[in-house]
Design a protein around this motif. Structure first.
Motif, PDB file in Angstrom:
ATOM      1  N   PHE A   1      -9.580   4.675  -5.623  1.00 54.78           N
ATOM      2  CA  PHE A   1     -10.066   4.051  -4.393  1.00 54.78           C
ATOM      3  C   PHE A   1     -11.178   4.892  -3.761  1.00 54.78           C
ATOM      4  O   PHE A   1     -12.234   4.385  -3.380  1.00 54.78           O
ATOM      5  N   GLU A   2     -10.942   6.172  -3.690  1.00 49.33           N
ATOM      6  CA  GLU A   2     -11.921   7.075  -3.083  1.00 49.33           C
ATOM      7  C   GLU A   2     -13.215   7.118  -3.890  1.00 49.33           C
ATOM      8  O   GLU A   2     -14.306   7.110  -3.337  1.00 49.33           O
TER       9      GLU A   2
ATOM     10  N   LEU B   1       1.500   2.578  -3.562  1.00 49.14           N
ATOM     11  CA  LEU B   1       0.373   2.989  -4.396  1.00 49.14           C
ATOM     12  C   LEU B   1       0.309   4.513  -4.431  1.00 49.14           C
ATOM     13  O   LEU B   1       0.307   5.162  -3.395  1.00 49.14           O
TER      14      LEU B   1
ATOM     15  N   PHE C   1      -3.965   5.899  -7.803  1.00 54.11           N
ATOM     16  CA  PHE C   1      -4.684   4.787  -7.192  1.00 54.11           C
ATOM     17  C   PHE C   1      -5.669   5.288  -6.143  1.00 54.11           C
ATOM     18  O   PHE C   1      -6.826   4.872  -6.121  1.00 54.11           O
ATOM     19  N   TRP C   2      -5.196   6.172  -5.268  1.00 49.67           N
ATOM     20  CA  TRP C   2      -6.067   6.604  -4.179  1.00 49.67           C
ATOM     21  C   TRP C   2      -7.253   7.398  -4.682  1.00 49.67           C
ATOM     22  O   TRP C   2      -8.322   7.387  -4.066  1.00 49.67           O
TER      23      TRP C   2
ATOM     24  N   LEU D   1     -15.161   4.070  -3.108  1.00 54.83           N
ATOM     25  CA  LEU D   1     -15.830   4.196  -1.802  1.00 54.83           C
ATOM     26  C   LEU D   1     -17.067   5.082  -1.912  1.00 54.83           C
ATOM     27  O   LEU D   1     -18.130   4.759  -1.389  1.00 54.83           O
TER      28      LEU D   1
ATOM     29  N   ALA E   1      -4.301   2.004   5.166  1.00 58.28           N
ATOM     30  CA  ALA E   1      -3.415   2.990   4.536  1.00 58.28           C
ATOM     31  C   ALA E   1      -4.196   4.248   4.165  1.00 58.28           C
ATOM     32  O   ALA E   1      -3.719   5.372   4.320  1.00 58.28           O
ATOM     33  N   TYR E   2      -5.437   4.031   3.697  1.00 54.91           N
ATOM     34  CA  TYR E   2      -6.281   5.156   3.289  1.00 54.91           C
ATOM     35  C   TYR E   2      -6.580   6.058   4.480  1.00 54.91           C
ATOM     36  O   TYR E   2      -6.598   7.275   4.389  1.00 54.91           O
TER      37      TYR E   2
ATOM     38  N   THR F   1       0.810  -1.215   0.000  1.00 59.48           N
ATOM     39  CA  THR F   1       0.000   0.000   0.000  1.00 59.48           C
ATOM     40  C   THR F   1       0.846   1.269   0.000  1.00 59.48           C
ATOM     41  O   THR F   1       0.397   2.302  -0.455  1.00 59.48           O
TER      42      THR F   1
ATOM     43  N   LYS G   1      -0.892   8.495  -5.998  1.00 60.35           N
ATOM     44  CA  LYS G   1      -2.057   9.380  -6.000  1.00 60.35           C
ATOM     45  C   LYS G   1      -3.192   8.877  -6.893  1.00 60.35           C
ATOM     46  O   LYS G   1      -4.351   8.935  -6.521  1.00 60.35           O
TER      47      LYS G   1
ATOM     48  N   GLN H   1      -7.903 -10.851  -1.762  1.00 65.46           N
ATOM     49  CA  GLN H   1      -8.282  -9.457  -1.998  1.00 65.46           C
ATOM     50  C   GLN H   1      -8.912  -8.827  -0.757  1.00 65.46           C
ATOM     51  O   GLN H   1      -8.768  -7.631  -0.507  1.00 65.46           O
ATOM     52  N   MET H   2      -9.633  -9.650   0.031  1.00 68.68           N
ATOM     53  CA  MET H   2     -10.235  -9.126   1.256  1.00 68.68           C
ATOM     54  C   MET H   2      -9.151  -8.670   2.240  1.00 68.68           C
ATOM     55  O   MET H   2      -9.297  -7.648   2.902  1.00 68.68           O
TER      56      MET H   2
ATOM     57  N   LEU I   1      -7.833  -5.467   0.800  1.00 68.43           N
ATOM     58  CA  LEU I   1      -8.761  -4.357   1.049  1.00 68.43           C
ATOM     59  C   LEU I   1      -8.574  -3.787   2.454  1.00 68.43           C
ATOM     60  O   LEU I   1      -8.588  -2.572   2.646  1.00 68.43           O
TER      61      LEU I   1
ATOM     62  N   LEU J   1     -12.527  -1.799  -7.878  1.00 71.74           N
ATOM     63  CA  LEU J   1     -11.061  -1.673  -7.950  1.00 71.74           C
ATOM     64  C   LEU J   1     -10.496  -2.534  -9.074  1.00 71.74           C
ATOM     65  O   LEU J   1      -9.590  -2.128  -9.797  1.00 71.74           O
ATOM     66  N   GLU J   2     -11.050  -3.718  -9.211  1.00 70.87           N
ATOM     67  CA  GLU J   2     -10.540  -4.604 -10.256  1.00 70.87           C
ATOM     68  C   GLU J   2     -10.800  -4.011 -11.639  1.00 70.87           C
ATOM     69  O   GLU J   2      -9.919  -3.982 -12.484  1.00 70.87           O
TER      70      GLU J   2
ATOM     71  N   PHE K   1      -6.984  -2.667 -11.312  1.00 69.08           N
ATOM     72  CA  PHE K   1      -6.119  -3.836 -11.466  1.00 69.08           C
ATOM     73  C   PHE K   1      -6.145  -4.428 -12.861  1.00 69.08           C
ATOM     74  O   PHE K   1      -5.150  -4.930 -13.340  1.00 69.08           O
TER      75      PHE K   1
ATOM     76  N   ARG L   1      -3.620   8.058   5.295  1.00 69.32           N
ATOM     77  CA  ARG L   1      -3.524   9.101   4.277  1.00 69.32           C
ATOM     78  C   ARG L   1      -4.474  10.256   4.528  1.00 69.32           C
ATOM     79  O   ARG L   1      -4.111  11.413   4.385  1.00 69.32           O
TER      80      ARG L   1
ATOM     81  N   LEU M   1     -16.736  -3.065  -3.774  1.00 72.56           N
ATOM     82  CA  LEU M   1     -15.463  -2.361  -3.718  1.00 72.56           C
ATOM     83  C   LEU M   1     -14.396  -3.122  -4.510  1.00 72.56           C
ATOM     84  O   LEU M   1     -13.634  -2.541  -5.275  1.00 72.56           O
ATOM     85  N   ARG M   2     -14.359  -4.429  -4.335  1.00 68.41           N
ATOM     86  CA  ARG M   2     -13.332  -5.194  -5.032  1.00 68.41           C
ATOM     87  C   ARG M   2     -13.599  -5.222  -6.540  1.00 68.41           C
ATOM     88  O   ARG M   2     -12.693  -5.140  -7.340  1.00 68.41           O
TER      89      ARG M   2
END
Lengths: 206, 63
Positions: free
Chosen positions: A140-141, A132, A136-137, A144, B53-54, A129, A134, B43-44, B47, A194-195, A199, B57, A190-191
């Motif tokens: 990610f955000e 990873l 990526f995040w 979410l 980490a998030y 992590t 900017k 993956q879990m 996550l 992201l995938e 990914f 951040r 979420l997964r």
């Protein structure tokens, strides 16, 4: 150990906010609180409380970044308090799931409950992590943010505010099995997000 | 035997409570044969690491 105190003048420069950094900090805090509470008015209140709380001790901070760390620590406590208080007042109430994603599950799994070939989770490797970046995040955000409200809220309570299952259930007035379904769907979404968007973005059929 | 839908639900629940012996064995057996669910399971963990980490951040100061 006592931290060095501000000399006069340094203290002033922290609060006069010549460069707008105080306003930026407030915005950062607000964003953080809204994500947790999904309620802007409440978030405003919590941020203000945290600020006032932190300012009481402002004199004892060596510099701006120490102050920011402190103010965020206070903010997190205020958010957790606010969630717990709401639980007592039963202000939070919601139907079991706002998700139309029985659809999601039907989209991912065949009728016999096995993965559809094109939806089979890929090997993400073991991403560190800390490497990873900017981009990526940002993804990610976004993922979410795209979670349906109730899923997003309980997921954030669980994985971000670190409330335990029992606290969440009483906070939002749901049973443990409701909670498990919400968390499952949040994780599934979420997964998937992201995938598709990070990914292996090439595979997205949308 | 569990199908993938049931299996992934148990994998998620296993993060909230201790699975029973039979559940644990069923998940293990399914994962042994199913690379997609094995990936899901890893993956879990990923996550969870990402959320940690998030969090750090978001609290971090100078962005």
């Amino acid at each position: 150990m006592t931290k060095p105190r501000f000399r006069e003048g340094e203290m002033d420069s922290q609060w006069t906010d010549n460069d707008g950094s105080l306003a930026a900090l407030r915005l950062q805090m607000l964003r953080f609180a809204v994500l947790q509470l999904k309620d802007e008015t409440l978030a405003e209140d919590v941020v203000q409380d945290a600020f006032i709380g932190a300012m009481k001790n402002a004199g004892s901070f060596a510099g701006r970044s120490a102050f920011k760390t402190w103010v965020f620590a206070i903010l997190k406590n205020k958010i957790a308090d606010s969630v717990r208080k709401k639980a007592r007042l039963k202000e939070i109430s919601f139907a079991v799931d706002d998700d139309t994603s029985g659809d999601l599950e039907a989209h991912l799994f065949k009728r016999n409950g096995f993965w559809k070939v094109e939806e089979r989770p890929a090997d993400w490797g073991d991403p560190e992590t800390n490497v990873l970046g900017k981009d990526f995040w940002r993804v990610f955000e976004t993922c979410l943010d795209k979670l349906p409200d109730q899923q997003g809220r309980v997921f954030m309570m669980r994985e971000f505010v670190d409330l335990n299952g029992h606290e969440i259930c009483s906070a939002v007035g749901i049973t443990t099995s409701n909670l498990n379904v919400l968390l499952y769907r949040a994780r599934l979404r979420l997964r998937e997000c992201l995938e598709n968007n990070w990914f292996k973005p090439g595979d997205c059929t949308c | 035997m569990l199908n993938c839908h049931q299996n992934t639900r148990l994998i998620s629940e296993g993060r909230e409570r201790r699975l029973t012996f039979v559940e644990g064995v069923s998940v293990g057996a399914h994962n042994m044969m199913c690379s997609a669910c094995r990936n899901f399971s890893r993956q879990m963990d990923t996550l969870e690491k990402m959320m940690k980490a998030y969090k750090i951040r978001s609290e971090r100061i100078d962005e």
